[in-house]
Design an enzyme around this catalytic site. Structure first.
Site, short mmCIF file in Angstrom:
data_model
loop_
_atom_site.label_atom_id
_atom_site.label_comp_id
_atom_site.label_asym_id
_atom_site.label_seq_id
_atom_site.Cartn_x
_atom_site.Cartn_y
_atom_site.Cartn_z
N LYS A 69 0.83 -1.20 0.00
CA LYS A 69 0.00 0.00 0.00
C LYS A 69 0.87 1.26 0.00
O LYS A 69 1.82 1.36 0.77
CB LYS A 69 -0.94 0.00 1.21
CG LYS A 69 -1.92 -1.17 1.18
CD LYS A 69 -2.88 -1.14 2.34
CE LYS A 69 -3.90 -2.27 2.23
NZ LYS A 69 -4.88 -2.26 3.36
N CYS A 84 -15.33 -1.11 8.24
CA CYS A 84 -15.20 -1.90 7.03
C CYS A 84 -16.55 -2.50 6.65
O CYS A 84 -17.52 -2.41 7.41
CB CYS A 84 -14.15 -3.00 7.22
SG CYS A 84 -14.69 -4.33 8.31
N CYS A 130 -12.95 -8.14 11.52
CA CYS A 130 -11.89 -9.11 11.81
C CYS A 130 -10.63 -8.34 12.15
O CYS A 130 -10.62 -7.11 12.11
CB CYS A 130 -11.68 -10.05 10.61
SG CYS A 130 -10.74 -9.32 9.25
#
Length: 569
Positions: free
Chosen positions: A223, A442, A487
């Site tokens: 990233k 998310c 998660c």
């Protein structure tokens, strides 16, 4: 300092035979540069999914196979295969999008994506609920407006982020252009994408097909992001490679370089952990591409290809040593990095509403809770932005915090945008608690196969209950960063938030506290595997103390780190 490849352990990297490395390395090597059997799998109408191996390869094409987990058990009882659909992620450097592109994204979402769009934490679009036979029409539709999904996922350099400042400046514009230039430079060169999705003919060539990546690409995702101080909206320390803009009297001069950041971890596995990137020096802007090539190639050559859980660049930096990695980067550059230049961050959030830019235009930042654009009763958000896009003469900019900026608005066009927002029940944009405005989640359930608990669908309700506690203590307007993921992988960058939750099981989360307000400090695990009642009890006590005992201007994360919570835990 000199560097020598013989100085480090190379038992898990690219120098080893494939049979000594993880199975993904063999899969990539034998894939014919990411082709696999994807073509044939798309034609198979017996199943709504694709083969395991092709699912892995399709990630390099920006596509994840998923299934509807809300009905997974029922389908299993009926002896049916999972309800397979696909997530399609767009490559959108710096989150910059034209009105024409927005209208195409909107049309594709209504045709193939369940009438909704996700704005991600990496400044791009995701479609969910795309069935297999709609994959090609979706990707070809993106191509019509010069968008693609190349390297939006997979073991490669992902879509490149850049600060989306509502007060926009010439420096921000230049950084956005550089992020696109870098993104175009580091995407895979394989023709597989054009052959599979656009129907291009396969052409024999003697040229190196992947001069940067080779046949096995990178060990894991990589990233990259650009940030313009004093805003750290991209959380630059969470990036594998970060560029911190340094300006002078003549504008952008170059970048301080950070390496080795990353959020993901695995529960009960202490060898995995979030890590903040290290600033290793300064480069002039004309050395940007060469520096990126050198750093990516170090990870390519020395990253762990035997254990995927330890394959991110942050582990390469820790395993080989920061000094060694920096020296190897400098060796590949042929010159040392210059000393780090001074910089300061003051926040990592967004500023909402109208802001004047330095060119006399205006930007409007629209709050999009958890990045979910959908038409709801009384607030048809998808419809509202579509109406704006039909008349907008500037651009749209997606922010790293899942919000949307209507950018480059001429002064005479402001009233029209305000009227559209009012007509669609959105005139009160930002009229909510500072906690909600500084929150992220998310996607998690029901589509993400890794999620162990809810995030996007649950966090708004939890914030509502925490808002009641804030109101009791006069903290409604106090900015506190709160993030939730389904998660431990950290897609919403939870480990730098002041308050964070990572899913452990349905309704159960690990609670982290104490991150830095502008992303400069990791938080710490405070309680494991707790439900809502315990969360509210703990936060109620903490927020009460914070209201009564904080120093002037002290952020919540700083307060909890000095107040004895971890010694008492």
């Amino acid at each position: 300092m000199t560097t020598d490849v013989n100085d480090v352990d190379r038992s898990t990297d690219l120098s080893q035979p494939l049979d000594r490395l993880g199975p993904d390395e063999t899969l990539k090597y034998n894939s014919d540069y990411l082709r696999g059997s994807i073509d044939q799998g798309l034609l198979d109408r017996i199943t709504g999914g694709v083969k395991f191996e092709d699912n892995k390869l399709m990630k390099f094409h920006g596509i994840y196979q998923q299934d509807d987990r809300d009905i997974r058990d029922e389908r299993r009882r009926q002896k049916l295969e999972p309800a397979y659909t696909f997530m399609v992620r767009v490559r959108l450097p710096a989150g910059v999008c034209t009105p024409e592109q927005w209208l195409k994204i909107d049309a594709l979402a209504r045709a193939h994506g369940g009438d909704q769009i996700r704005l991600t934490t990496r400044q791009t679009f995701q479609f969910h609920w795309v069935v297999k036979e709609d994959l090609r029409p979706t990707i070809q539709g993106l191509h019509e407006v010069l968008l693609d999904t190349i390297a939006a996922c997979g073991d490669d350099a992902r879509t490149v982020m850049a600060t989306a400042n509502p007060e926009d400046s010439a420096v921000h514009a230049e950084v956005a252009l550089l992020s696109k230039q870098l993104s175009d430079h580091v995407i895979p060169r394989t023709r597989a994408y054009h052959e599979i999705w656009y129907g291009a003919e396969k052409v024999a060539t003697s040229e190196e097909q992947e001069p940067l990546y080779g046949k096995t690409y990178l060990p894991r995702k990589f990233k990259i992001g650009f940030v313009v101080p004093p805003s750290n909206d991209i959380d630059v320390y969470s990036q594998d490679l970060g560029f911190i803009a340094v300006t002078g009297a003549d504008g952008l001069e170059g970048f301080n370089v950070t390496i080795g950041g990353g959020m993901g971890r695995t529960d009960n596995e202490p060898r995995t952990y979030p890590r903040l990137g290290d600033v290793i020096g300064f480069i002039p802007k004309d050395r940007l591409l060469a520096t990126a090539d050198a750093i990516i190639s170090v990870q390519r050559d020395f990253g762990n290809r035997k254990e995927r859980a330890r394959a991110r660049f942050k582990y390469t930096v820790d395993d080989k040593g920061l000094d060694w990695v920096k020296a190897e980067i400098e060796r590949r550059l042929g010159a040392p990095l210059a000393p780090t230049r001074p910089f300061e961050f003051t926040s990592n959030g967004d500023v909402y509403g109208w802001q004047r830019t330095d060119n006399g235009r205006f930007n409007y930042t629209l709050f999009i809770e958890n990045g979910r654009i959908i038409d709801r009763p009384g607030k048809p958000l998808l419809e509202a932005i579509r109406a704006i896009a039909h008349s907008h003469r500037g651009k749209f900019r997606l922010t790293p915090n899942q919000n949307l900026i209507v950018a480059d608005v001429e002064p005479e066009d402001r009233a029209g945008i305000d009227a559209i927002l009012a007509q669609h029940g959105l005139a009160d944009n930002g009229a909510t608690s500072a906690l909600r405005l500084n929150s992220m989640a998310c996607v998690a359930m029901p589509t993400c196969p890794l999620a162990m608990a809810e995030a996007e669908r649950y966090l708004p309700d939890l914030i509502g209950r925490v808002e009641a506690i804030l109101a009791q203590h006069g903290l409604t307007d106090e900015p506190i960063t709160m993030r939730m993921t389904g998660c431990p992988n950290g897609c919403a960058r939870p480990y730098v938030a002041e308050i964070a939750f990572t899913g452990r099981a349905p309704g159960k989360y690990n609670l982290y506290i104490g991150g830095g307000f502008h992303g400069e400090r990791l938080n710490r695990l405070y309680r494991e595997n707790i439900g809502e009642a315990a969360i509210l009890e703990i936060l109620g006590e903490m927020l009460g103390r914070y209201a009564a005992e904080r120093a002037g201007g002290e952020h919540f994360g700083d307060f909890v780190m000095r107040s004895g919570y971890f010694e008492a835990a």
